[in-house]
Scaffold this motif. Structure first.
Motif, PDB file in Angstrom:
ATOM      1  N   SER A  66     -16.600  -3.808  32.632  1.00  0.00           N
ATOM      2  CA  SER A  66     -16.445  -4.122  31.205  1.00  0.00           C
ATOM      3  C   SER A  66     -15.615  -3.050  30.491  1.00  0.00           C
ATOM      4  N   ALA A  67     -15.769  -1.779  30.912  1.00  0.00           N
ATOM      5  CA  ALA A  67     -14.978  -0.701  30.302  1.00  0.00           C
ATOM      6  C   ALA A  67     -13.501  -0.873  30.621  1.00  0.00           C
ATOM      7  N   SER A  97     -12.004  -3.760  31.377  1.00  0.00           N
ATOM      8  CA  SER A  97     -11.540  -4.930  30.636  1.00  0.00           C
ATOM      9  C   SER A  97     -11.273  -4.577  29.172  1.00  0.00           C
ATOM     10  N   ARG A  98     -12.140  -3.709  28.617  1.00  0.00           N
ATOM     11  CA  ARG A  98     -11.964  -3.278  27.224  1.00  0.00           C
ATOM     12  C   ARG A  98     -10.663  -2.494  27.064  1.00  0.00           C
ATOM     13  N   GLN A  99     -10.364  -1.584  27.981  1.00  0.00           N
ATOM     14  CA  GLN A  99      -9.134  -0.795  27.897  1.00  0.00           C
ATOM     15  C   GLN A  99      -7.892  -1.682  28.057  1.00  0.00           C
ATOM     16  N   SER A 124      -7.692  -4.800  27.243  1.00  0.00           N
ATOM     17  CA  SER A 124      -7.592  -5.552  25.990  1.00  0.00           C
ATOM     18  C   SER A 124      -6.938  -4.714  24.889  1.00  0.00           C
TER      19      SER A 124
END
Length: 305
Positions: A33-34, A36-38, A40
């Motif tokens: 998730s980290a 994917s966040r970066q 994004s």
């Protein structure tokens, strides 16, 4: 609008290399998730998608390949900077042992040392003051890496002598002296002056610059230390000869006058042993000496106007 970040660029690079966000997360030690966040956030900064998502992984879009190319350059520079810092801590400090005669230590050598310290801040620089013949011997025997000397007629075997400048010899006189307002003087005009010298033998001092003169100087005081000489001059007790290199250390209240005589000059040089270790430091310091010599010559011309 989001900004590009070092962390985000690093995640983009790893995701492109692995073709998978989950594998990139595993390699970087992040959660998926980290990562994917970066990704994004980087896509927000770019204003377009950086990856095509497929069932079996991801691959960069055309925009992603552009960001990836720049990410490689940016991260490569940062890695190189980190390595340079590590090398700086691990590298043993350089060492350059330097000798110089006293008046070269008034301004020439200190300015060059300051320049060397800026370029090579970890260099150790033992400094030795002495007369030029002894300094030349110390260089020849390997006790000094480099010395600033008055240029000898013949250098010891194995010693290379590099000319720096022709340093004019000047008269230092009290401010109210009859010669104080002149730009230059002839040796005949100095015939009846009282002198302050480092020795009673004219040939052993800077007075030897006009050894063919038909008169002998009237030596009133003998003082080896330059502070003492200038103190005696300032008190009106006589005049003395000073090299141009010493002028920055001479109070502005003391008059300095050029000597109109072809021998009233002293060549200053650098002596070193060619082919010995430390070539880079010697070359860097010699260039700093050249720059300092040019600066001092310009300042001297301004004061003698």
């Amino acid at each position: 609008m989001a900004d590009f970040t070092i962390l985000g660029l690093r995640v983009v690079r790893e995701a492109a290399r692995r073709g998978s966000f989950s594998t990139a997360a595993e390699r970087l030690g992040y959660t998926q998730s980290a990562v994917s966040r970066q990704i994004s956030l980087m896509e927000q900064a770019a204003g377009r998608a950086l990856f095509e998502r497929h069932a079996r992984g991801v691959q960069p879009t055309e925009a992603g390949r552009i960001i990836l190319r720049h990410a490689e350059a940016v991260l490569g520079e940062l890695d190189a900077a980190r390595q340079d810092l590590q090398d700086l801590d691990a590298r043993p400090p350089g060492r350059l042992s330097v000798g110089a005669f006293s008046t070269a230590l008034a301004a020439l050598v200190p300015r060059a040392l300051a320049a060397l310290a800026e370029q090579e801040p970890h260099t150790q620089i033992p400094l030795r003051e002495g007369m030029s013949p002894r300094l030349l011997t110390a260089v020849a025997r390997g006790r000094l890496d480099l010395a600033v000397v008055t240029q000898p007629q013949q250098a010891p075997d194995g010693v290379e002598v590099i000319r720096l400048l022709d340093d004019p010899l000047l008269i230092a006189a009290p401010p109210d002296h009859a010669l104080a307002g002149r730009a230059s003087v002839t040796t005949a005009m100095l015939r009846n002056e009282r002198w302050i010298t480092a020795s009673t033998e004219p040939g052993a001092t800077l007075l030897g610059a006009w050894s063919e003169a038909t008169w002998r100087p009237d030596i009133a005081f003998v003082a080896r230390d330059w502070v003492a000489k200038l103190g005696l001059v300032a008190a009106g007790l006589g005049i003395t000869v000073v090299p141009g290199l010493a002028v920055p250390a001479i109070p502005s209240a003391i008059a300095v006058i050029r000597i109109d005589h072809p021998a009233a000059v002293r060549t200053t040089a650098v002596a070193q042993r060619a082919g010995t270790p430390g070539e880079h430091l010697r070359r860097t310091f010699t260039e700093a000496l050249r720059d300092a010599a040019a600066e001092l010559s310009a300042q001297l011309r301004h004061r003698l106007r």
